[in-house]
Design a protein around this motif. Structure first.
Motif, PDB file in Angstrom:
ATOM      1  N   VAL A 134      85.819  30.763 -38.819  1.00 22.69           N
ATOM      2  CA  VAL A 134      84.480  30.514 -38.819  1.00 22.69           C
ATOM      3  C   VAL A 134      83.567  30.451 -39.678  1.00 22.69           C
ATOM      4  O   VAL A 134      81.970  30.381 -40.092  1.00 22.69           O
ATOM      5  CB  VAL A 134      83.912  31.954 -38.473  1.00 22.69           C
ATOM      6  CG1 VAL A 134      83.648  32.521 -36.813  1.00 22.69           C
ATOM      7  CG2 VAL A 134      83.998  33.427 -38.715  1.00 22.69           C
ATOM      8  N   HIS A 135      84.222  30.915 -40.977  1.00 20.00           N
ATOM      9  CA  HIS A 135      83.486  30.993 -42.601  1.00 20.00           C
ATOM     10  C   HIS A 135      84.412  30.115 -43.527  1.00 20.00           C
ATOM     11  O   HIS A 135      85.775  30.683 -43.008  1.00 20.00           O
ATOM     12  CB  HIS A 135      83.373  31.495 -42.608  1.00 20.00           C
ATOM     13  CG  HIS A 135      82.550  31.963 -44.130  1.00 20.00           C
ATOM     14  ND1 HIS A 135      80.689  31.240 -43.774  1.00 20.00           N
ATOM     15  CD2 HIS A 135      82.273  32.070 -45.488  1.00 20.00           C
ATOM     16  CE1 HIS A 135      80.397  30.986 -45.153  1.00 20.00           C
ATOM     17  NE2 HIS A 135      81.119  31.232 -46.173  1.00 20.00           N
ATOM     18  N   ALA A 136      84.563  29.076 -44.008  1.00 19.20           N
ATOM     19  CA  ALA A 136      85.465  28.761 -45.206  1.00 19.20           C
ATOM     20  C   ALA A 136      84.591  28.179 -46.467  1.00 19.20           C
ATOM     21  O   ALA A 136      83.622  27.952 -46.785  1.00 19.20           O
ATOM     22  CB  ALA A 136      86.644  27.183 -44.758  1.00 19.20           C
ATOM     23  N   ARG A 137      85.121  28.600 -47.599  1.00 19.13           N
ATOM     24  CA  ARG A 137      85.059  28.418 -49.428  1.00 19.13           C
ATOM     25  C   ARG A 137      86.032  28.496 -49.674  1.00 19.13           C
ATOM     26  O   ARG A 137      86.583  28.797 -49.736  1.00 19.13           O
ATOM     27  CB  ARG A 137      84.431  30.094 -49.898  1.00 19.13           C
ATOM     28  CG  ARG A 137      82.899  29.875 -49.029  1.00 19.13           C
ATOM     29  CD  ARG A 137      81.832  28.505 -49.157  1.00 19.13           C
ATOM     30  NE  ARG A 137      81.002  29.318 -48.421  1.00 19.13           N
ATOM     31  CZ  ARG A 137      80.643  28.718 -47.730  1.00 19.13           C
ATOM     32  NH1 ARG A 137      81.147  27.878 -47.194  1.00 19.13           N
ATOM     33  NH2 ARG A 137      78.704  28.487 -47.383  1.00 19.13           N
ATOM     34  N   CYS A 138      86.000  27.010 -50.977  1.00 18.97           N
ATOM     35  CA  CYS A 138      87.079  27.150 -51.504  1.00 18.97           C
ATOM     36  C   CYS A 138      86.172  27.350 -53.507  1.00 18.97           C
ATOM     37  O   CYS A 138      86.377  25.684 -53.678  1.00 18.97           O
ATOM     38  CB  CYS A 138      87.162  25.475 -51.198  1.00 18.97           C
ATOM     39  SG  CYS A 138      89.178  25.208 -52.031  1.00 18.97           S
ATOM     40  N   PRO A 139      86.289  28.327 -53.606  1.00 23.62           N
ATOM     41  CA  PRO A 139      85.792  28.033 -55.406  1.00 23.62           C
ATOM     42  C   PRO A 139      86.709  27.888 -56.168  1.00 23.62           C
ATOM     43  O   PRO A 139      87.771  27.835 -56.433  1.00 23.62           O
ATOM     44  CB  PRO A 139      85.376  29.611 -55.585  1.00 23.62           C
ATOM     45  CG  PRO A 139      86.549  30.033 -54.453  1.00 23.62           C
ATOM     46  CD  PRO A 139      86.474  29.403 -53.548  1.00 23.62           C
ATOM     47  N   LYS A 150      94.676  23.158 -40.096  1.00 26.49           N
ATOM     48  CA  LYS A 150      93.938  22.554 -39.244  1.00 26.49           C
ATOM     49  C   LYS A 150      93.929  24.035 -38.759  1.00 26.49           C
ATOM     50  O   LYS A 150      93.787  24.978 -38.758  1.00 26.49           O
ATOM     51  CB  LYS A 150      95.190  22.560 -38.422  1.00 26.49           C
ATOM     52  CG  LYS A 150      95.583  21.195 -38.112  1.00 26.49           C
ATOM     53  CD  LYS A 150      96.654  20.424 -37.096  1.00 26.49           C
ATOM     54  CE  LYS A 150      96.782  18.915 -37.846  1.00 26.49           C
ATOM     55  NZ  LYS A 150      97.463  18.609 -36.547  1.00 26.49           N
ATOM     56  N   THR A 151      92.308  24.171 -38.614  1.00 24.08           N
ATOM     57  CA  THR A 151      91.635  25.395 -38.007  1.00 24.08           C
ATOM     58  C   THR A 151      91.571  26.045 -36.959  1.00 24.08           C
ATOM     59  O   THR A 151      91.834  27.259 -36.398  1.00 24.08           O
ATOM     60  CB  THR A 151      90.178  24.897 -37.900  1.00 24.08           C
ATOM     61  OG1 THR A 151      90.232  24.161 -36.876  1.00 24.08           O
ATOM     62  CG2 THR A 151      89.499  24.430 -38.998  1.00 24.08           C
ATOM     63  N   LYS A 152      92.433  25.525 -35.724  1.00 20.84           N
ATOM     64  CA  LYS A 152      92.914  25.562 -34.623  1.00 20.84           C
ATOM     65  C   LYS A 152      94.952  26.557 -34.893  1.00 20.84           C
ATOM     66  O   LYS A 152      94.548  27.996 -34.315  1.00 20.84           O
ATOM     67  CB  LYS A 152      93.025  24.733 -33.197  1.00 20.84           C
ATOM     68  CG  LYS A 152      92.088  24.223 -32.657  1.00 20.84           C
ATOM     69  CD  LYS A 152      91.701  23.129 -31.797  1.00 20.84           C
ATOM     70  CE  LYS A 152      91.014  22.845 -31.388  1.00 20.84           C
ATOM     71  NZ  LYS A 152      90.943  22.236 -29.817  1.00 20.84           N
ATOM     72  N   SER A 153      95.610  26.323 -35.276  1.00 25.70           N
ATOM     73  CA  SER A 153      96.214  26.671 -35.238  1.00 25.70           C
ATOM     74  C   SER A 153      96.500  27.639 -36.826  1.00 25.70           C
ATOM     75  O   SER A 153      97.084  28.518 -36.345  1.00 25.70           O
ATOM     76  CB  SER A 153      98.196  25.135 -35.674  1.00 25.70           C
ATOM     77  OG  SER A 153      97.464  24.470 -37.213  1.00 25.70           O
ATOM     78  N   PHE A 154      95.586  27.217 -37.902  1.00 29.14           N
ATOM     79  CA  PHE A 154      95.543  28.766 -38.455  1.00 29.14           C
ATOM     80  C   PHE A 154      94.598  29.956 -38.547  1.00 29.14           C
ATOM     81  O   PHE A 154      95.453  30.717 -38.822  1.00 29.14           O
ATOM     82  CB  PHE A 154      94.129  27.889 -39.495  1.00 29.14           C
ATOM     83  CG  PHE A 154      94.091  29.169 -40.834  1.00 29.14           C
ATOM     84  CD1 PHE A 154      95.119  29.394 -42.093  1.00 29.14           C
ATOM     85  CD2 PHE A 154      93.391  29.807 -41.043  1.00 29.14           C
ATOM     86  CE1 PHE A 154      94.821  30.261 -43.001  1.00 29.14           C
ATOM     87  CE2 PHE A 154      93.240  30.574 -42.176  1.00 29.14           C
ATOM     88  CZ  PHE A 154      93.548  30.764 -43.027  1.00 29.14           C
ATOM     89  N   ALA A 213      77.594  23.535 -42.779  1.00 31.93           N
ATOM     90  CA  ALA A 213      78.138  22.565 -43.430  1.00 31.93           C
ATOM     91  C   ALA A 213      78.651  22.591 -44.785  1.00 31.93           C
ATOM     92  O   ALA A 213      79.465  21.956 -45.078  1.00 31.93           O
ATOM     93  CB  ALA A 213      76.566  21.884 -43.411  1.00 31.93           C
ATOM     94  N   GLY A 214      78.601  23.788 -45.582  1.00 30.66           N
ATOM     95  CA  GLY A 214      79.403  24.482 -46.343  1.00 30.66           C
ATOM     96  C   GLY A 214      80.816  24.475 -46.168  1.00 30.66           C
ATOM     97  O   GLY A 214      81.852  24.830 -47.143  1.00 30.66           O
ATOM     98  N   SER A 215      81.281  24.727 -45.155  1.00 34.32           N
ATOM     99  CA  SER A 215      82.301  25.427 -44.514  1.00 34.32           C
ATOM    100  C   SER A 215      83.017  24.201 -44.619  1.00 34.32           C
ATOM    101  O   SER A 215      84.777  23.814 -44.899  1.00 34.32           O
ATOM    102  CB  SER A 215      82.918  26.086 -42.959  1.00 34.32           C
ATOM    103  OG  SER A 215      82.110  26.813 -42.996  1.00 34.32           O
ATOM    104  N   GLN A 216      82.432  23.217 -43.784  1.00 32.69           N
ATOM    105  CA  GLN A 216      82.926  21.685 -43.741  1.00 32.69           C
ATOM    106  C   GLN A 216      84.259  20.944 -44.779  1.00 32.69           C
ATOM    107  O   GLN A 216      84.772  20.080 -45.133  1.00 32.69           O
ATOM    108  CB  GLN A 216      82.392  20.238 -43.035  1.00 32.69           C
ATOM    109  CG  GLN A 216      82.289  20.804 -41.430  1.00 32.69           C
ATOM    110  CD  GLN A 216      83.404  20.909 -40.958  1.00 32.69           C
ATOM    111  OE1 GLN A 216      84.089  20.104 -40.756  1.00 32.69           O
ATOM    112  NE2 GLN A 216      83.327  21.775 -39.501  1.00 32.69           N
ATOM    113  N   LEU A 217      83.146  21.003 -45.964  1.00 31.34           N
ATOM    114  CA  LEU A 217      83.259  20.804 -47.645  1.00 31.34           C
ATOM    115  C   LEU A 217      84.330  21.408 -48.469  1.00 31.34           C
ATOM    116  O   LEU A 217      85.620  20.899 -48.557  1.00 31.34           O
ATOM    117  CB  LEU A 217      81.831  21.163 -47.823  1.00 31.34           C
ATOM    118  CG  LEU A 217      80.968  19.774 -47.773  1.00 31.34           C
ATOM    119  CD1 LEU A 217      79.626  20.365 -48.711  1.00 31.34           C
ATOM    120  CD2 LEU A 217      81.183  18.319 -47.853  1.00 31.34           C
TER     121      LEU A 217
END
Length: 315
Positions: free
Chosen positions: A200-205, A138-142, A121-125
């Protein structure tokens, strides 16, 4: 009256002639010393220490300047700040235990799958924030792009191309990759990808100020690689070039999202606590050979290595 005036004129004429002769004689004299003398106009109360002095005595420059009535400027030991990347990994991804070994059909595999869905959920935001500034993300190409960056960075690390490596690796990751590799030879090769890479994980602080965003994306890679490290004498220290090894890695890539000229670079690697220990370094030891006489040849087949004698140590 005419006679005394005449005598006066004759005397003056003689004195002028003698003075002219003395002047001509003085002009012929050579003066070895300079005609001017240096005069000190200002006294220096404080002389700074010379560069590369041979004296080993430690002189307190600040104390010496304080005695002379001069106040030295205070020196601040400040660390340089780099805004191109962050100093660490925010909210690092926790890999599930037994990843790439447990099947999703088993009970434990299903538990791990449900926990990953909760954490996503946090990764989607964070992905939405990244897409607001980077429309081509894009997650697939990235994931494929991250794998290409990883391969290219390690190839340049083996060649030790600093300029190319700085463009593929952040300022935080560069010293971690190059530390201790100065006198070593690295042979690295990417064989194949056992599983397709995935995000698998993403953050944007936010950092320092509001709106200053940094994007951090964790990519899972399961690949086959070969690694061999040789020391400065050409002796093998770690790994082998013939036998490939399965490697499961969690790579963190970062980008200064607000910067329109920013690019994704390797920022770090997450090593799970349940990961197996690294292989020990192969240590080479010089074994002394026999003392040969002139004309003798060394027979390595029949030579027996002498064993060290047992020594009793007293505590």
């Amino acid at each position: 009256m005419a006679m005394p005036m005449r005598r006066v004129l004759v005397a003056l004429h003689r004195t002028t002639l003698s003075s002219l002769k003395n002047a001509e004689g003085s002009l012929d004299v050579w003066h070895p010393a300079p005609l001017y003398l240096p005069v000190r106009t200002k006294k220096r109360f404080f002389i700074p220490p010379a560069v590369k002095t041979r004296e080993k005595k430690v002189i307190d420059v600040e104390k010496k300047a304080r005695k002379a009535g001069i106040v030295l400027r205070q020196q601040y030991l400040e660390r340089p700040i780099n805004i191109a990347c962050t100093a660490g990994i925010f909210d690092p991804y926790i890999p599930p235990e037994g990843d790439a070994r447990l099947s999703t059909l088993t009970k434990e595999g299903l538990k791990q799958r449900t926990e990953q869905l909760r954490q996503s959920a946090g990764s989607q935001l964070a992905i939405r924030k990244i897409k607001e500034h980077d429309t081509q993300f894009k997650t697939k190409s990235f994931a494929e792009q991250a794998q290409e960056i990883f391969i290219e960075a390690h190839n340049h690390l083996a060649q030790f191309n600093r300029e190319k490596l700085h463009s593929l690796v952040t300022e935080r990751c560069y010293p971690e990759m190059t530390r201790g590799n100065r006198y070593k030879t690295i042979s690295w090769r990417f064989v194949e990808s056992l599983e397709p890479p995935k995000v698998v994980h993403a953050r944007c602080p936010e950092m320092v100020s509001k709106g200053n965003l940094y994007g951090q994306v964790t990519v899972r890679m399961h690949t086959k690689q070969t690694l061999a490290i040789y020391d400065r004498f050409g002796r093998l220290m770690l790994g082998t070039e013939e036998q490939p090894k399965d490697v499961l890695e969690y790579l963190v890539l970062e980008r200064h999202v607000v910067n329109p000229y920013g690019r994704w670079r390797l920022h770090g690697k997450i090593v799970p606590s349940w990961a197996p220990a690294k292989d020990p370094i192969i240590k080479t030891v010089l074994i002394p050979g026999p003392d040969l006489k002139p004309g003798e040849e060394f027979d390595a087949i029949n030579y027996q290595v002498p064993k060290s004698e047992a020594v009793q140590w007293n505590k």
